[in-house]
Design a protein around this motif. Structure first.
Motif, PDB file in Angstrom:
ATOM      1  N   GLU A 117       6.869 -26.032  41.774  1.00  0.00           N
ATOM      2  CA  GLU A 117       6.807 -24.776  42.517  1.00  0.00           C
ATOM      3  C   GLU A 117       5.853 -24.884  43.700  1.00  0.00           C
ATOM      4  O   GLU A 117       6.129 -24.353  44.788  1.00  0.00           O
ATOM      5  CB  GLU A 117       6.361 -23.663  41.578  1.00  0.00           C
ATOM      6  CG  GLU A 117       6.362 -22.279  42.202  1.00  0.00           C
ATOM      7  CD  GLU A 117       7.760 -21.826  42.575  1.00  0.00           C
ATOM      8  OE1 GLU A 117       7.875 -20.981  43.490  1.00  0.00           O
ATOM      9  OE2 GLU A 117       8.727 -22.306  41.969  1.00  0.00           O
ATOM     10  N   SER A 118       4.736 -25.574  43.517  1.00  0.00           N
ATOM     11  CA  SER A 118       3.791 -25.762  44.616  1.00  0.00           C
ATOM     12  C   SER A 118       4.406 -26.593  45.738  1.00  0.00           C
ATOM     13  O   SER A 118       4.244 -26.274  46.925  1.00  0.00           O
ATOM     14  CB  SER A 118       2.522 -26.434  44.093  1.00  0.00           C
ATOM     15  OG  SER A 118       1.630 -26.715  45.145  1.00  0.00           O
ATOM     16  N   VAL A 119       5.119 -27.659  45.383  1.00  0.00           N
ATOM     17  CA  VAL A 119       5.770 -28.490  46.401  1.00  0.00           C
ATOM     18  C   VAL A 119       6.840 -27.687  47.143  1.00  0.00           C
ATOM     19  O   VAL A 119       7.000 -27.812  48.375  1.00  0.00           O
ATOM     20  CB  VAL A 119       6.366 -29.748  45.749  1.00  0.00           C
ATOM     21  CG1 VAL A 119       7.246 -30.510  46.736  1.00  0.00           C
ATOM     22  CG2 VAL A 119       5.254 -30.666  45.239  1.00  0.00           C
ATOM     23  N   ARG A 120       7.567 -26.847  46.417  1.00  0.00           N
ATOM     24  CA  ARG A 120       8.590 -26.015  47.060  1.00  0.00           C
ATOM     25  C   ARG A 120       7.959 -25.029  48.043  1.00  0.00           C
ATOM     26  O   ARG A 120       8.471 -24.829  49.163  1.00  0.00           O
ATOM     27  CB  ARG A 120       9.383 -25.274  45.988  1.00  0.00           C
ATOM     28  CG  ARG A 120      10.606 -24.554  46.541  1.00  0.00           C
ATOM     29  CD  ARG A 120      11.380 -23.847  45.443  1.00  0.00           C
ATOM     30  NE  ARG A 120      11.908 -24.815  44.480  1.00  0.00           N
ATOM     31  CZ  ARG A 120      11.503 -24.912  43.215  1.00  0.00           C
ATOM     32  NH1 ARG A 120      10.546 -24.111  42.768  1.00  0.00           N
ATOM     33  NH2 ARG A 120      12.038 -25.789  42.405  1.00  0.00           N
ATOM     34  N   GLN A 121       6.847 -24.421  47.674  1.00  0.00           N
ATOM     35  CA  GLN A 121       6.187 -23.492  48.584  1.00  0.00           C
ATOM     36  C   GLN A 121       5.636 -24.201  49.820  1.00  0.00           C
ATOM     37  O   GLN A 121       5.744 -23.685  50.939  1.00  0.00           O
ATOM     38  CB  GLN A 121       5.055 -22.787  47.841  1.00  0.00           C
ATOM     39  CG  GLN A 121       5.523 -21.828  46.762  1.00  0.00           C
ATOM     40  CD  GLN A 121       4.376 -21.197  46.012  1.00  0.00           C
ATOM     41  OE1 GLN A 121       3.213 -21.501  46.275  1.00  0.00           O
ATOM     42  NE2 GLN A 121       4.676 -20.313  45.059  1.00  0.00           N
ATOM     43  N   VAL A 122       5.066 -25.383  49.624  1.00  0.00           N
ATOM     44  CA  VAL A 122       4.534 -26.132  50.767  1.00  0.00           C
ATOM     45  C   VAL A 122       5.653 -26.545  51.713  1.00  0.00           C
ATOM     46  O   VAL A 122       5.515 -26.465  52.945  1.00  0.00           O
ATOM     47  CB  VAL A 122       3.752 -27.361  50.265  1.00  0.00           C
ATOM     48  CG1 VAL A 122       3.382 -28.267  51.426  1.00  0.00           C
ATOM     49  CG2 VAL A 122       2.485 -26.914  49.543  1.00  0.00           C
ATOM     50  N   SER A 123       6.786 -26.983  51.159  1.00  0.00           N
ATOM     51  CA  SER A 123       7.904 -27.387  52.017  1.00  0.00           C
ATOM     52  C   SER A 123       8.464 -26.194  52.784  1.00  0.00           C
ATOM     53  O   SER A 123       8.822 -26.317  53.962  1.00  0.00           O
ATOM     54  CB  SER A 123       8.996 -28.038  51.163  1.00  0.00           C
ATOM     55  OG  SER A 123       9.507 -27.116  50.210  1.00  0.00           O
ATOM     56  N   THR A 124       8.541 -25.033  52.145  1.00  0.00           N
ATOM     57  CA  THR A 124       9.018 -23.828  52.851  1.00  0.00           C
ATOM     58  C   THR A 124       8.069 -23.441  53.978  1.00  0.00           C
ATOM     59  O   THR A 124       8.500 -23.097  55.090  1.00  0.00           O
ATOM     60  CB  THR A 124       9.154 -22.668  51.856  1.00  0.00           C
ATOM     61  OG1 THR A 124      10.031 -23.051  50.799  1.00  0.00           O
ATOM     62  CG2 THR A 124       9.711 -21.437  52.550  1.00  0.00           C
ATOM     63  N   ARG A 125       6.767 -23.525  53.711  1.00  0.00           N
ATOM     64  CA  ARG A 125       5.785 -23.192  54.744  1.00  0.00           C
ATOM     65  C   ARG A 125       5.862 -24.163  55.913  1.00  0.00           C
ATOM     66  O   ARG A 125       5.757 -23.771  57.081  1.00  0.00           O
ATOM     67  CB  ARG A 125       4.387 -23.210  54.132  1.00  0.00           C
ATOM     68  CG  ARG A 125       3.311 -22.620  55.035  1.00  0.00           C
ATOM     69  CD  ARG A 125       1.949 -22.683  54.387  1.00  0.00           C
ATOM     70  NE  ARG A 125       1.931 -22.040  53.085  1.00  0.00           N
ATOM     71  CZ  ARG A 125       1.751 -22.666  51.933  1.00  0.00           C
ATOM     72  NH1 ARG A 125       1.563 -23.983  51.914  1.00  0.00           N
ATOM     73  NH2 ARG A 125       1.740 -22.008  50.798  1.00  0.00           N
ATOM     74  N   ARG A 126       6.064 -25.429  55.640  1.00  0.00           N
ATOM     75  CA  ARG A 126       6.143 -26.410  56.717  1.00  0.00           C
ATOM     76  C   ARG A 126       7.419 -26.259  57.531  1.00  0.00           C
ATOM     77  O   ARG A 126       7.411 -26.478  58.753  1.00  0.00           O
ATOM     78  CB  ARG A 126       6.040 -27.815  56.131  1.00  0.00           C
ATOM     79  CG  ARG A 126       4.645 -28.148  55.615  1.00  0.00           C
ATOM     80  CD  ARG A 126       4.548 -29.554  55.096  1.00  0.00           C
ATOM     81  NE  ARG A 126       3.185 -29.860  54.667  1.00  0.00           N
ATOM     82  CZ  ARG A 126       2.813 -31.011  54.147  1.00  0.00           C
ATOM     83  NH1 ARG A 126       3.703 -31.985  53.973  1.00  0.00           N
ATOM     84  NH2 ARG A 126       1.559 -31.205  53.784  1.00  0.00           N
ATOM     85  N   ARG A 127       8.512 -25.905  56.886  1.00  0.00           N
ATOM     86  CA  ARG A 127       9.736 -25.651  57.659  1.00  0.00           C
ATOM     87  C   ARG A 127       9.551 -24.458  58.586  1.00  0.00           C
ATOM     88  O   ARG A 127      10.046 -24.452  59.725  1.00  0.00           O
ATOM     89  CB  ARG A 127      10.905 -25.414  56.707  1.00  0.00           C
ATOM     90  CG  ARG A 127      11.453 -26.673  56.069  1.00  0.00           C
ATOM     91  CD  ARG A 127      12.838 -26.437  55.501  1.00  0.00           C
ATOM     92  NE  ARG A 127      12.808 -25.455  54.436  1.00  0.00           N
ATOM     93  CZ  ARG A 127      12.690 -25.741  53.147  1.00  0.00           C
ATOM     94  NH1 ARG A 127      12.577 -27.017  52.773  1.00  0.00           N
ATOM     95  NH2 ARG A 127      12.685 -24.794  52.236  1.00  0.00           N
ATOM     96  N   PHE A 128       8.837 -23.443  58.102  1.00  0.00           N
ATOM     97  CA  PHE A 128       8.570 -22.292  58.959  1.00  0.00           C
ATOM     98  C   PHE A 128       7.670 -22.684  60.127  1.00  0.00           C
ATOM     99  O   PHE A 128       7.869 -22.213  61.262  1.00  0.00           O
ATOM    100  CB  PHE A 128       7.926 -21.183  58.130  1.00  0.00           C
ATOM    101  CG  PHE A 128       7.518 -19.986  58.942  1.00  0.00           C
ATOM    102  CD1 PHE A 128       8.466 -19.082  59.400  1.00  0.00           C
ATOM    103  CD2 PHE A 128       6.186 -19.773  59.254  1.00  0.00           C
ATOM    104  CE1 PHE A 128       8.078 -17.986  60.158  1.00  0.00           C
ATOM    105  CE2 PHE A 128       5.790 -18.685  60.005  1.00  0.00           C
ATOM    106  CZ  PHE A 128       6.747 -17.780  60.458  1.00  0.00           C
ATOM    107  N   MET A 129       6.680 -23.536  59.881  1.00  0.00           N
ATOM    108  CA  MET A 129       5.801 -23.967  60.959  1.00  0.00           C
ATOM    109  C   MET A 129       6.547 -24.803  61.997  1.00  0.00           C
ATOM    110  O   MET A 129       6.191 -24.807  63.180  1.00  0.00           O
ATOM    111  CB  MET A 129       4.649 -24.776  60.387  1.00  0.00           C
ATOM    112  CG  MET A 129       3.705 -23.967  59.495  1.00  0.00           C
ATOM    113  SD  MET A 129       2.882 -22.616  60.354  1.00  0.00           S
ATOM    114  CE  MET A 129       1.833 -23.543  61.470  1.00  0.00           C
ATOM    115  N   MET A 130       7.592 -25.515  61.577  1.00  0.00           N
ATOM    116  CA  MET A 130       8.387 -26.297  62.535  1.00  0.00           C
ATOM    117  C   MET A 130       9.176 -25.400  63.482  1.00  0.00           C
ATOM    118  O   MET A 130       9.548 -25.840  64.578  1.00  0.00           O
ATOM    119  CB  MET A 130       9.335 -27.230  61.784  1.00  0.00           C
ATOM    120  CG  MET A 130       8.647 -28.381  61.058  1.00  0.00           C
ATOM    121  SD  MET A 130       9.775 -29.329  60.024  1.00  0.00           S
ATOM    122  CE  MET A 130      10.915 -29.931  61.271  1.00  0.00           C
TER     123      MET A 130
END
Length: 315
Positions: A274-287
């Motif tokens: 779940e933590s990895v999924r949240q980090v990946s979602t946040r990074r896609r938003f930052m892109m």
């Protein structure tokens, strides 16, 4: 005249530091001899080599010989001025951070006070030198020195917080493997004490470091369940506290330890996913931010530029 000499000395010092920093940024330094011989040096379980340990000890001896006694005196005075509850809370926070390994609780607090005092003094001195270079008034210089002291003190306080969070993350990653190996040894017929002793002898890490302290307390005469409960109250990671509590319960009542340890490992894996999924979602938003801020206005300009000629018929 004396003020001009001090100003010239401070200017030379800052110019030398700035020139050295610029050269180190522009020119890549040569590889150090330590990296070449690091593979041949004996390493401790903590991961530091003999060369690193000798260099750290030499630097600590030099700093301690020059500034040791005044800083220790100030740290002890600060320690006497604070209440006992704050002292115990600070000792617990430093234990959870993993800083100053091998030291007792009182020595750990004293080391932190010494370094905090030195950081405050260094920040205040640097700010005062900047105020002298800028030729400010005495009130402004005092204000800058106070700000520099606060910034220097917040540096060490922030370092302790970051160390606690980093150690908590490492323990979370280690607990999955540790719990699985403990469950395997318990399923094979080993007791809690023998399983912990075998794990501690064969591995290293933050979790096993705390278990090593538990076994040291047990060898000193403390019951194993009580030592595990002490570790559960003092650890920084909630899942590690849960693991130690399960081990203490199994030692006292003989519960199904393997199933409980595997359940804790499964909860850790689910939380990690779940933590990895949240980090990946946040990074896609930052892109998307550079696209929206830079590329979208350019595309709108390209589309909107010929509109006047189309609407007005080329006039």
């Amino acid at each position: 005249m004396r003020g001009d000499g001090f100003l010239m000395l401070a200017t030379v010092a800052f110019t030398s530091v700035a020139a050295g920093s610029a050269v180190s940024l522009l020119m890549r330094p040569l590889p150090r001899l330590r990296r070449r011989i690091e593979r041949y040096t004996v390493r401790y379980r903590s991961g530091t080599s003999l060369l690193d340990r000798h260099r750290a000890d030499s630097a600590a001896q030099v700093v301690g010989a020059v500034f040791g006694r005044p800083l220790v005196a100030v740290a002890q005075r600060i320690r006497r001025s604070v209440d006992r509850e704050r002292e115990e809370r600070l000792a617990l926070e430093l234990r959870r951070s993993g800083l100053f390994p091998g030291a007792s609780a009182e020595q750990r607090v004293l080391e932190y006070r010494v370094r905090l005092t030195g950081s405050v003094a260094g920040g205040a001195l640097l700010a005062a030198l900047m105020a002298v270079l800028l030729s400010t008034t005495a009130a402004t210089a005092l204000a800058l020195a106070a700000v520099g002291g606060i910034a220097g003190g917040s540096r060490w306080r922030g370092r302790v917080g970051r160390a606690v969070e980093s150690r908590r993350l490492r323990m979370r990653l280690e607990l999955v493997t540790v719990n699985q190996l403990l469950a395997l040894r318990v399923r094979s017929g080993a007791g809690v004490a023998s399983a912990l002793r075998e794990m501690v002898q064969r591995g290293h890490g933050d979790v096993l470091g705390e278990l090593r302290e538990v076994l040291a307390l047990h060898q000193a005469g403390v019951p194993l369940a009580e030592a595990l409960r002490r570790a559960a109250r003092a650890t920084a990671e909630p899942q590690a506290s849960r693991t130690y509590s399960v081990l203490a319960t199994a030692e006292e009542r003989g519960a199904d330890l393997a199933t409980a340890l595997l359940a804790i490992g499964e909860d850790l894996r689910v939380a990690r996913r779940e933590s990895v999924r949240q980090v990946s979602t946040r990074r896609r938003f930052m892109m998307l931010i550079p696209i929206v801020l830079f590329l979208a206005p350019v595309m709108i300009l390209f589309v909107a530029t010929p509109l006047p000629f189309v609407v007005l018929g080329g006039r």
